[in-house]
Design an enzyme around this catalytic site. Structure first.
Site, PDB file in Angstrom:
ATOM      1  N   HIS A 264     -48.786  -1.075  26.035  1.00 58.72           N
ATOM      2  CA  HIS A 264     -49.293  -2.433  25.866  1.00 58.72           C
ATOM      3  C   HIS A 264     -48.187  -3.477  25.996  1.00 58.72           C
ATOM      4  O   HIS A 264     -48.458  -4.617  26.393  1.00 58.72           O
ATOM      5  CB  HIS A 264     -50.027  -2.575  24.525  1.00 58.72           C
ATOM      6  CG  HIS A 264     -51.481  -2.213  24.623  1.00 58.72           C
ATOM      7  ND1 HIS A 264     -51.904  -0.905  24.654  1.00 58.72           N
ATOM      8  CD2 HIS A 264     -52.601  -2.987  24.732  1.00 58.72           C
ATOM      9  CE1 HIS A 264     -53.232  -0.882  24.761  1.00 58.72           C
ATOM     10  NE2 HIS A 264     -53.670  -2.134  24.816  1.00 58.72           N
ATOM     11  N   HIS A 267     -48.031  -4.092  29.595  1.00 66.26           N
ATOM     12  CA  HIS A 267     -49.158  -4.974  29.935  1.00 66.26           C
ATOM     13  C   HIS A 267     -48.808  -6.425  29.642  1.00 66.26           C
ATOM     14  O   HIS A 267     -49.024  -7.320  30.470  1.00 66.26           O
ATOM     15  CB  HIS A 267     -50.413  -4.598  29.149  1.00 66.26           C
ATOM     16  CG  HIS A 267     -51.442  -5.703  29.115  1.00 66.26           C
ATOM     17  ND1 HIS A 267     -51.387  -6.733  28.186  1.00 66.26           N
ATOM     18  CD2 HIS A 267     -52.502  -5.969  29.890  1.00 66.26           C
ATOM     19  CE1 HIS A 267     -52.376  -7.582  28.410  1.00 66.26           C
ATOM     20  NE2 HIS A 267     -53.071  -7.132  29.430  1.00 66.26           N
ATOM     21  N   HIS A 281     -57.545  -6.250  31.700  1.00 75.94           N
ATOM     22  CA  HIS A 281     -56.592  -5.786  30.694  1.00 75.94           C
ATOM     23  C   HIS A 281     -56.283  -4.299  30.867  1.00 75.94           C
ATOM     24  O   HIS A 281     -55.121  -3.890  30.930  1.00 75.94           O
ATOM     25  CB  HIS A 281     -57.190  -6.062  29.308  1.00 75.94           C
ATOM     26  CG  HIS A 281     -56.398  -5.500  28.170  1.00 75.94           C
ATOM     27  ND1 HIS A 281     -55.302  -6.133  27.616  1.00 75.94           N
ATOM     28  CD2 HIS A 281     -56.560  -4.345  27.455  1.00 75.94           C
ATOM     29  CE1 HIS A 281     -54.824  -5.407  26.622  1.00 75.94           C
ATOM     30  NE2 HIS A 281     -55.559  -4.323  26.503  1.00 75.94           N
TER      31      HIS A 281
END
Length: 388
Positions: A264, A267, A281
């Protein structure tokens, strides 16, 4: 003689969960009854596309429970300005329940606004593309779409309601994006467990959070491909039900109480790259998962299996697919620097990670994933587009 030392306080472990989770085909018909248990004046927040798809059913259910229908139009991302505007709507109407109907940005905006307004809030996801619906946090972006901050709340949504027929009616690419988000849950939870880092729940990982993260992983490997086939025909099958639960509930509890790590953070770093804007996402998280496996020095067979499986799911696992290349060193460095700022979840890895390490991992993924796909007879990487 030295003074006696005070032993360190034991680390607290914490597990968070929504007040109620409801899932199944036709679940929207039950929404009004559940909202009536929470308050008397709900505000329903949905964008025009979502409202065009489910507005009639939502309105019928809410009115059937004797509640007024106040709908606010959601536009754009979960930004600070959007959240503050919603707080104003709540106060103007005297609402006591804020209800997000739609995707992750809508739901995160509702959670943040509900918290600031001091009222209850509910999540009604119309896709299973992220694990955002169940959590007590929101991801807030800048107006340009770059990651700005996580906002944490003292409690989770009072209600999460998922109509699996609505999910099955949505594009299969959105369910695939949710698989990408959820697959990262176990990879990050096991890293957090190894390092003993603090989770999003505010304590050490719980056995339950880590176990749910692993369960999500196992469910997806067994069911994701048949579930995607069913959703392409807008069918709800046992595999679809399992994948929706894995993407939403199991992954939601698993990431929050099991921990986030490198996937994440990568990301979040990718939101600094204009080339990756517009991707879902879970699409960006999946590239983060491959990057995390490389950073860990995971067995080659494990990385190969992950690349093959996520390619079949329809998820990006190369730079090419997010609009970047190995020669975009300056952009990749900006991504890596954003992914490794102090406080980012990449520091939950059981070893130090520098920006240079992230750049090297991202660049190495391109050639490896391309070769694995060729050897498995899978399509060569092409630029992904955001699912609609």
């Amino acid at each position: 003689m030295s003074e006696p030392t005070t032993p360190p306080a034991p680390r607290v472990r914490s597990l968070l969960s929504p007040g109620r989770y409801v899932q199944g085909p036709g679940a929207l018909a039950r929404l009004g009854g559940h909202l009536a248990d929470l308050g008397s004046t709900p505000v329903l927040v949905a964008d025009d596309v979502v409202w065009g798809l489910v507005g009639h059913d939502v309105t019928a259910s809410v009115q059937g429970a004797g509640l007024p229908v106040h709908r606010d139009v959601f536009r754009g991302l979960a930004t600070a300005a959007t959240i503050d505007r919603l707080v104003g709507v709540v106060r103007e109407l005297g609402a006591d329940v804020l209800v997000g109907v739609g995707g992750g940005s809508t739901l995160d905006s509702v959670k943040a606004a509900g918290h600031l307004a001091g009222i209850r809030w509910a999540s009604v996801p119309t896709v299973a593309s992220t694990d955002a619906p169940t959590s007590a946090l929101a991801v807030v972006y800048t107006a340009d779409g770059a990651f700005e901050e996580y906002r944490f709340f003292p409690r989770n949504p009072d209600l999460v309601l998922v109509d699996t027929q609505v999910v099955a009616n949505a594009p299969a690419a959105l369910l695939a994006a949710g698989v990408g988000d959820a697959l990262a849950t176990w990879l990050e939870a096991r890293a957090t467990a190894a390092s003993g880092s603090t989770t999003m729940a505010g304590g050490a990982p719980t056995l339950a959070g880590t176990a749910l993260a692993r369960l999500s992983w196992d469910v997806l490997w067994d069911n994701a491909l048949p579930a995607l086939d069913a959703v392409r025909d807008h069918l709800v099958t046992p595999a679809v039900e399992k994948v929706v639960e894995a993407n939403t509930l199991l992954s939601g509890l698993g990431f929050e109480s099991g921990g986030l790590a490198a996937a994440h953070a990568v990301h979040n770093g990718l939101t600094a790259a204009p080339q990756a804007h517009g991707l879902a996402h879970g699409q960006k998280v999946n590239l983060g998962s491959v990057t995390q496996l490389v950073l860990e020095g995971a067995p080659t067979s494990e990385i190969r299996d992950f690349v093959e499986f996520t390619t079949r799911v329809g998820l990006p696992n190369t730079l090419t697919e997010v609009g970047l290349g190995v020669d975009d060193v300056d952009v990749l460095r900006a991504v890596a620097q954003a992914a490794t700022v102090p406080g980012e979840t990449i520091h939950s890895m059981p070893f130090p990670v520098r920006a240079d390490d992230v750049v090297a991992a991202l660049r190495s993924v391109e050639r490896f994933s391309t070769r694995v796909r060729a050897e498995a007879g899978l399509p060569a990487p092409v630029r992904h587009v955001a699912p609609h």
